[in-house]
Scaffold this motif. Structure first.
Motif, PDB file in Angstrom:
ATOM      1  N   ARG A  61      22.717  48.813  59.475  1.00 22.93           N
ATOM      2  CA  ARG A  61      24.108  49.208  59.674  1.00 22.93           C
ATOM      3  C   ARG A  61      24.154  50.536  60.417  1.00 22.93           C
ATOM      4  O   ARG A  61      23.232  51.336  60.343  1.00 22.93           O
ATOM      5  CB  ARG A  61      24.835  49.325  58.339  1.00 22.93           C
ATOM      6  CG  ARG A  61      24.263  50.398  57.458  1.00 22.93           C
ATOM      7  CD  ARG A  61      25.044  50.528  56.150  1.00 22.93           C
ATOM      8  NE  ARG A  61      24.404  51.475  55.271  1.00 22.93           N
ATOM      9  CZ  ARG A  61      24.503  52.805  55.393  1.00 22.93           C
ATOM     10  NH1 ARG A  61      25.240  53.331  56.331  1.00 22.93           N
ATOM     11  NH2 ARG A  61      23.877  53.603  54.543  1.00 22.93           N
ATOM     12  N   TYR A  95      32.051  50.686  55.350  1.00 17.72           N
ATOM     13  CA  TYR A  95      31.861  50.549  56.787  1.00 17.72           C
ATOM     14  C   TYR A  95      33.142  50.899  57.513  1.00 17.72           C
ATOM     15  O   TYR A  95      34.225  50.727  56.976  1.00 17.72           O
ATOM     16  CB  TYR A  95      31.427  49.109  57.117  1.00 17.72           C
ATOM     17  CG  TYR A  95      30.100  48.815  56.492  1.00 17.72           C
ATOM     18  CD1 TYR A  95      30.037  48.279  55.213  1.00 17.72           C
ATOM     19  CD2 TYR A  95      28.926  49.143  57.132  1.00 17.72           C
ATOM     20  CE1 TYR A  95      28.824  48.053  54.603  1.00 17.72           C
ATOM     21  CE2 TYR A  95      27.713  48.912  56.527  1.00 17.72           C
ATOM     22  CZ  TYR A  95      27.670  48.361  55.257  1.00 17.72           C
ATOM     23  OH  TYR A  95      26.463  48.151  54.653  1.00 17.72           O
ATOM     24  N   ILE A 102      26.579  46.103  63.129  1.00 16.18           N
ATOM     25  CA  ILE A 102      25.588  45.582  62.200  1.00 16.18           C
ATOM     26  C   ILE A 102      24.531  44.962  63.095  1.00 16.18           C
ATOM     27  O   ILE A 102      24.850  44.180  63.990  1.00 16.18           O
ATOM     28  CB  ILE A 102      26.172  44.522  61.249  1.00 16.18           C
ATOM     29  CG1 ILE A 102      27.148  45.151  60.281  1.00 16.18           C
ATOM     30  CG2 ILE A 102      25.052  43.817  60.482  1.00 16.18           C
ATOM     31  CD1 ILE A 102      27.771  44.188  59.315  1.00 16.18           C
TER      32      ILE A 102
END
Length: 124
Positions: A61, A95, A102
């Motif tokens: 991430r 996020y 990602i």
């Protein structure tokens, strides 16, 4: 910490969202996926399966500043022809809402074909 009314409303409207992708001929490389959600979200599940062969998958991430880090609990996953559902990651990271990356990195490719990936995102 509880959710505020806006967060609950967004969750009712959007609920969990899946990012689904199929890679017909998986190669040992990185594949970037962008998240576009109306609110912050977290990864709650990763499902993988191949139609043939094996490979290893590492999910990363984007962090503040643009670098990438492995998602705790979703790295070095052995992917086979048996559908595998991951446990939710243990880092509990939120996020960004738009444009967050990602990255799926594949390695140890052994006659792999037809990789199917489903990443479930939950608004928070």
């Amino acid at each position: 910490m509880g959710k505020n009314a806006t967060q609950r409303a967004i969750e009712r409207i959007y609920g969990p969202t899946d990012i689904n992708t199929i890679i017909l001929a998986p190669a040992a490389q990185a594949y970037a996926l962008e998240i576009y959600m109306p609110s912050n979200c977290k990864i709650t599940q990763l499902a993988t399966i191949l139609t043939a062969g094996t490979c290893t998958l590492n999910l990363q991430r984007q962090v503040l500043g643009g670098g990438l880090v492995s998602v705790t609990g979703l790295s070095a996953i052995a992917v086979t022809t048996v559908k595998q559902l991951s446990a939710p990651p243990t880092d509990g990271t939120e996020y960004q809402t738009t444009g967050t990356i990602i990255q799926v990195t594949l390695s140890a490719i052994a006659a792999a074909a037809g990789l199917s990936i489903a990443i479930t995102l939950q608004p928070i």
